[in-house]
Design a protein around this motif. Structure first.
Motif, mmCIF file in Angstrom:
data_model
loop_
_atom_site.group_PDB
_atom_site.id
_atom_site.type_symbol
_atom_site.label_atom_id
_atom_site.label_comp_id
_atom_site.label_asym_id
_atom_site.label_seq_id
_atom_site.Cartn_x
_atom_site.Cartn_y
_atom_site.Cartn_z
ATOM 1 N N VAL A 125 0.871 -1.176 0.000
ATOM 2 C CA VAL A 125 0.000 0.000 0.000
ATOM 3 C C VAL A 125 0.910 1.229 0.000
ATOM 4 N N ASP A 126 0.742 2.072 -1.017
ATOM 5 C CA ASP A 126 1.483 3.330 -1.099
ATOM 6 C C ASP A 126 0.690 4.404 -0.367
ATOM 7 N N VAL A 127 1.377 5.148 0.486
ATOM 8 C CA VAL A 127 0.749 6.238 1.235
ATOM 9 C C VAL A 127 1.383 7.543 0.766
ATOM 10 N N THR A 128 0.543 8.513 0.421
ATOM 11 C CA THR A 128 1.006 9.824 -0.009
ATOM 12 C C THR A 128 0.332 10.874 0.863
ATOM 13 N N ILE A 129 1.139 11.757 1.432
ATOM 14 C CA ILE A 129 0.609 12.824 2.281
ATOM 15 C C ILE A 129 0.988 14.152 1.655
#
Length: 185
Positions: A125-129
């Motif tokens: 799972v890629d998380v982008t903030i």
């Protein structure tokens, strides 16, 4: 030993700040209060893909005003059935009184909303903030929070935590660490 540490951290209970409704900061509670029962009975784990740790240490984030913060986590399913998880994130920091406050940032994941982990398999799972709208010195200069994975259809335990929920804390410093000095206190 690493598998035990990972199970204990992933399944710990997140303690909630009653003033904000957010989990207390990883600064204050790490990944949460250890729950040995949940750790022993979990069939899944989540780690930082970059280093295999049960947390994401983002370090200094000097370009947060211009570039999104990204990291990837890997969920491992040791059961003989696939598991579909709902994905939830918090984006927060610690205010000067040590309370948890939400940051004006947006977290997105890929896949979005949910992820299915195959039996005896893994899923990333890629998380982008997007932290570009965080004002300077909004509380302590940390970007922190949790990425939570809740099995779809899970029932809550007596403490209100859905059975089988796992999570991973993350934390980083907004800016350059050497720019933070005693004059800022």
């Amino acid at each position: 030993p690493e598998q035990i540490k990972t199970a204990l951290m992933n399944t710990s209970k997140l303690l909630i700040d009653p003033n904000s409704g957010l989990p207390y900061s990883p600064h204050l509670m790490g990944s949460g209060r250890v729950d040995v029962y949940n750790a022993v009975h979990t069939n899944a784990s989540v780690v930082n893909k970059a280093d295999g740790k049960p947390y994401v240490a983002l370090g200094e984030i000097p370009d947060y005003k211009t570039n999104p913060v990204t990291f990837t986590v890997t969920i491992k399913n040791d059961s003989s059935s696939s598991i579909t998880y709902s994905i939830d994130t918090t984006v927060q920091t610690t205010f000067y009184d040590l309370s948890s406050i939400s940051l004006p940032a947006t977290a997105t994941t890929n896949p979005s909303g949910s992820v299915t982990v195959p039996a005896n398999g893994t899923a990333d799972v890629d998380v982008t903030i997007d932290a570009t709208n965080i004002p300077d010195w909004y509380g302590f200069p940390y970007l922190e929070g949790f990425v939570k994975f809740t099995p779809q259809g899970a029932t809550a335990d007596a403490g209100g935590v859905p059975a089988g929920q796992i999570h991973i804390p993350y934390m980083g410093f907004l800016g350059n660490w050497n720019d933070f000095n005693e004059a800022d206190w």
